[in-house]
Design an enzyme around this catalytic site. Structure first.
Site, PDB file in Angstrom:
ATOM      1  N   LYS A  87       0.867  -1.158   0.107  1.00  0.00           N
ATOM      2  CA  LYS A  87       0.314   0.006   0.061  1.00  0.00           C
ATOM      3  C   LYS A  87       0.904   1.367  -0.040  1.00  0.00           C
ATOM      4  O   LYS A  87       1.910   1.196   0.962  1.00  0.00           O
ATOM      5  CB  LYS A  87      -0.951  -0.042   1.084  1.00  0.00           C
ATOM      6  CG  LYS A  87      -2.037   0.785   0.942  1.00  0.00           C
ATOM      7  CD  LYS A  87      -3.033   0.446   2.414  1.00  0.00           C
ATOM      8  CE  LYS A  87      -4.371   1.332   2.463  1.00  0.00           C
ATOM      9  NZ  LYS A  87      -5.159   1.042   3.578  1.00  0.00           N
TER      10      LYS A  87
HETATM   11  C1  E4P Z   1      -8.105   2.362   3.664  1.00  0.00           C
HETATM   12  O1  E4P Z   1      -7.505   1.297   3.331  1.00  0.00           O
HETATM   13  C2  E4P Z   1      -7.909   2.996   5.078  1.00  0.00           C
HETATM   14  O2  E4P Z   1      -7.343   2.195   5.870  1.00  0.00           O
HETATM   15  C3  E4P Z   1      -9.199   3.443   5.508  1.00  0.00           C
HETATM   16  O3  E4P Z   1     -10.239   2.909   4.973  1.00  0.00           O
HETATM   17  C4  E4P Z   1      -9.170   4.902   6.328  1.00  0.00           C
HETATM   18  O4  E4P Z   1     -10.422   5.059   6.804  1.00  0.00           O
HETATM   19  P1  E4P Z   1     -10.881   5.949   7.988  1.00  0.00           P
HETATM   20  O5  E4P Z   1     -11.291   7.266   7.045  1.00  0.00           O
HETATM   21  O6  E4P Z   1     -11.816   5.488   8.708  1.00  0.00           O
HETATM   22  O7  E4P Z   1      -9.485   6.184   8.653  1.00  0.00           O
END
Ligand code: E4P
Length: 218
Positions: A87
């Protein structure tokens, strides 16, 4: 649409996996830190445990922000398990790193996507997934689901193979809206997944069926 769970919490991952509908996991540094995971060895061990629980793509985020460091980190991450997807943040060096990973057969998830332009750039670099953060867009007064629709239109017109991974999901309605908008994957907290189960008429109907089943001698 594929279902990923968006957490580093092993109990939540096990519970969602036990439903039999889980296709993968996404994590991020905030989610890992929340579980108290600290240090290179503990991080690697945690990812390995997640990979042993879920048979699917597991996103592990790089902690660095330069091209060279991200490539080195990514190489170590994919060595943990063949299902690891690197990622990478949506920054200039991130795009360069995604291109390098693509050229070297390594899957990537480009994170922190907030516009169609960013999604196009990541797709051009060959990202396996782009992650638009729809909840955070909604929080800032814009429409996250509209962004999913726009990216889905652009990717279809242009024939991009990159999958749209709707992230930052806040509730069950977000999941339904993302499915309708053309997301290929939705990554959700456990509560949002379980929220899909709920309808008051189901509870009322089941209570009646159980009552009548008793009359049948069950
Ligand atoms: C994406 O892969 C992130 O881990 C995640 O969806 C972030 O979400 P949040 O806005 O709830 O922190």
């Amino acid at each position: 649409m594929k279902f990923f769970i968006d957490t580093a919490n092993l109990a939540h991952i096990r519970e969602a996996n036990a439903l039999g509908i889980l296709d993968g996991v996404t994590t991020n540094p905030s989610l890992m830190a929340k579980e108290g995971i600290k240090g290179e060895a503990a991080i690697a061990a945690h990812y390995k445990t997640i990979c042993d629980i879920v048979d699917g793509d597991i996103s592990a985020e790089v902690l660095s922000t330069t091209f060279e460091e991200m490539v080195e980190e990514g190489k170590k991450l994919v060595a943990i398990h063949p299902n690891i997807v690197v990622k990478v943040p949506m920054i200039k060096d991130g795009i360069k790193a995604i291109k390098w990973f693509t050229d070297n057969g390594i899957k990537t998830n480009c994170t922190l996507i907030f516009s169609a332009g960013q999604a196009i750039l990541a797709a051009k670099a060959g990202a396996t997934y782009v992650s638009p953060f729809i909840g955070r867009i909604d929080d800032s007064g814009w429409d996250g689901v509209q962004l999913i629709e726009q990216i889905a239109r652009v990717f279809a017109i242009q024939g991009f193979k990159t999958e749209i991974l709707a992230a930052s999901i806040r509730n069950a309605n977000h999941i339904i809206a993302c499915a309708e908008a053309g997301a290929h994957v939705c990554t959700c907290p456990l509560d949002s997944i379980l929220g899909l189960l709920k309808h008051p008429l189901t509870d009322i109907g089941l209570a009646k069926f159980i009552e009548d089943a008793a009359k049948m001698g069950a």
